[in-house]
Write a protein that holds these residues in place. Structure first.
Motif, mmCIF file in Angstrom:
data_model
loop_
_atom_site.group_PDB
_atom_site.id
_atom_site.type_symbol
_atom_site.label_atom_id
_atom_site.label_comp_id
_atom_site.label_asym_id
_atom_site.label_seq_id
_atom_site.Cartn_x
_atom_site.Cartn_y
_atom_site.Cartn_z
ATOM 1 N N HIS A 53 0.827 -1.216 0.000
ATOM 2 C CA HIS A 53 0.000 0.000 0.000
ATOM 3 C C HIS A 53 0.857 1.259 0.000
ATOM 4 C CE1 HIS A 53 -3.716 -2.181 1.900
ATOM 5 N NE2 HIS A 53 -3.442 -2.579 0.679
ATOM 6 N N ALA A 54 2.137 1.102 0.359
ATOM 7 C CA ALA A 54 3.037 2.261 0.428
ATOM 8 C C ALA A 54 3.953 2.357 -0.794
ATOM 9 C CB ALA A 54 3.883 2.179 1.695
ATOM 10 N N ARG A 58 3.551 6.218 -1.403
ATOM 11 C CA ARG A 58 2.156 6.671 -1.252
ATOM 12 C C ARG A 58 1.826 6.886 0.224
ATOM 13 N NH1 ARG A 58 -0.583 2.229 -3.011
ATOM 14 N NH2 ARG A 58 -0.036 2.702 -5.141
ATOM 15 N N ARG A 59 1.266 8.046 0.527
ATOM 16 C CA ARG A 59 0.854 8.342 1.911
ATOM 17 C C ARG A 59 -0.568 8.858 1.891
ATOM 18 N NH1 ARG A 59 6.341 9.703 5.109
ATOM 19 N NH2 ARG A 59 5.020 9.506 6.952
ATOM 20 N N THR A 60 -1.467 8.119 2.538
ATOM 21 C CA THR A 60 -2.864 8.522 2.667
ATOM 22 C C THR A 60 -3.254 8.337 4.131
ATOM 23 O OG1 THR A 60 -3.700 6.282 2.307
ATOM 24 C CG2 THR A 60 -3.358 7.632 0.333
ATOM 25 N N ASP A 61 -4.475 8.720 4.463
ATOM 26 C CA ASP A 61 -4.931 8.501 5.843
ATOM 27 C C ASP A 61 -4.793 7.031 6.210
ATOM 28 O OD1 ASP A 61 -5.520 11.121 6.140
ATOM 29 O OD2 ASP A 61 -7.691 10.925 5.888
ATOM 30 N N ARG A 62 -5.095 6.144 5.249
ATOM 31 C CA ARG A 62 -5.038 4.714 5.519
ATOM 32 C C ARG A 62 -3.604 4.235 5.683
ATOM 33 N NH1 ARG A 62 -7.159 -0.487 1.915
ATOM 34 N NH2 ARG A 62 -5.578 0.170 0.452
ATOM 35 N N THR A 63 -2.724 4.648 4.759
ATOM 36 C CA THR A 63 -1.372 4.070 4.761
ATOM 37 C C THR A 63 -0.430 4.738 5.749
ATOM 38 O OG1 THR A 63 -0.552 5.540 3.019
ATOM 39 C CG2 THR A 63 -1.595 3.473 2.314
ATOM 40 N N GLU A 64 -0.816 5.857 6.306
ATOM 41 C CA GLU A 64 0.080 6.577 7.215
ATOM 42 C C GLU A 64 0.577 5.676 8.355
ATOM 43 O OE1 GLU A 64 2.471 9.634 7.781
ATOM 44 O OE2 GLU A 64 1.026 9.507 6.140
ATOM 45 N N TYR A 67 3.951 3.975 8.071
ATOM 46 C CA TYR A 67 5.171 4.763 8.196
ATOM 47 C C TYR A 67 5.609 4.940 9.652
ATOM 48 C CZ TYR A 67 4.797 5.814 3.240
ATOM 49 O OH TYR A 67 4.747 5.706 1.867
ATOM 50 N N TYR A 74 -1.540 -2.700 11.752
ATOM 51 C CA TYR A 74 -2.136 -2.055 10.582
ATOM 52 C C TYR A 74 -3.287 -2.953 10.144
ATOM 53 C CZ TYR A 74 -2.503 -0.390 5.699
ATOM 54 O OH TYR A 74 -2.958 0.104 4.489
ATOM 55 N N TYR A 76 -6.767 -3.148 7.867
ATOM 56 C CA TYR A 76 -7.557 -2.483 6.821
ATOM 57 C C TYR A 76 -8.631 -3.424 6.300
ATOM 58 C CZ TYR A 76 -4.723 -5.076 3.415
ATOM 59 O OH TYR A 76 -4.111 -6.071 2.689
#
Length: 201
Positions: A53-54, A58-64, A67, A74, A76
């Motif tokens: 997902h990263a 890529r950084r989104t609310d979901r993937t944060e 990090y 995690y 989902y």
């Protein structure tokens, strides 16, 4: 017995995905404790892995969550139906993760049977990442939880497998990842009946 947070900071996600086999994944939800022996995992190699997902940073609310420093959960939703549980590994800003694909029921089997509406002796109760999460009561409310906490955690009970007892193969359900879909980054205990079939969610 709980794995220390330092365990999860290991930057070799392929090592951790294999080393987690035999470890015990626990949840305690509303006073109900369940646990299973991890018998199948998949490694996801952060920004370089087309199946992650990263991928590409890529950084989104979901993937944060990915990090974060290793040692948090995690969780989902897949296909809008199945919750999938992953262990975030490595150091901050290096978004590696290990998906737990299957567990062998160990503690709280009656609770798992109610959650899955089937006997614990039936492999389908916790084979496949969606089934394993449901059996253990894992949903989005357990996302971003500290894995050294009291809601969801992993323990070492001294169960280990030799390299000969572990099989490796391509990950499941990641055809979109092109050549990375073929990487042998799914690991499982040979002969364990709770290991998912290739198409199991």
């Amino acid at each position: 017995m709980k794995l220390p947070l330092s365990y999860y900071s290991n930057q070799d996600v392929l090592f951790l995905a294999q080393d987690l086999l035999g470890k015990i994944l626990y949840t305690e939800i509303n006073g109900e404790k369940t646990a299973g022996i991890i018998v199948e995992t998949e490694a996801y190699f952060g920004v370089k892995d087309k199946a992650s997902h990263a991928y590409g940073g890529r950084r989104t609310d979901r993937t944060e969550t990915l990090y974060s420093h290793g040692g948090i959960s995690y969780v989902y939703l897949c296909y809008g139906i199945h919750h999938l549980f992953n262990v975030v590994t490595s150091v901050e800003d290096e978004p590696h993760a290990v998906l737990v694909r299957a567990v062998e029921p160990l503690i709280g089997k009656e609770i798992m049977e109610l959650r899955r509406n089937m006997p614990a002796s039936k492999p389908a109760i916790s084979a496949g990442p969606g089934s394993a999460a449901k059996a253990l009561g894992i949903d989005r409310s357990l996302n971003r939880k500290d894995l050294s906490g009291h809601e969801i955690w992993i323990e070492d009970h001294g169960i280990s497998y030799t390299p000969d007892e572990i099989a490796a193969g391509p990950r499941i359900g990641v055809a979109y990842a092109q050549e990375d879909a073929l990487l042998p980054w799914r690991f499982f205990v040979k002969g364990n009946k709770y290991v998912s079939k290739p198409n199991a969610l």
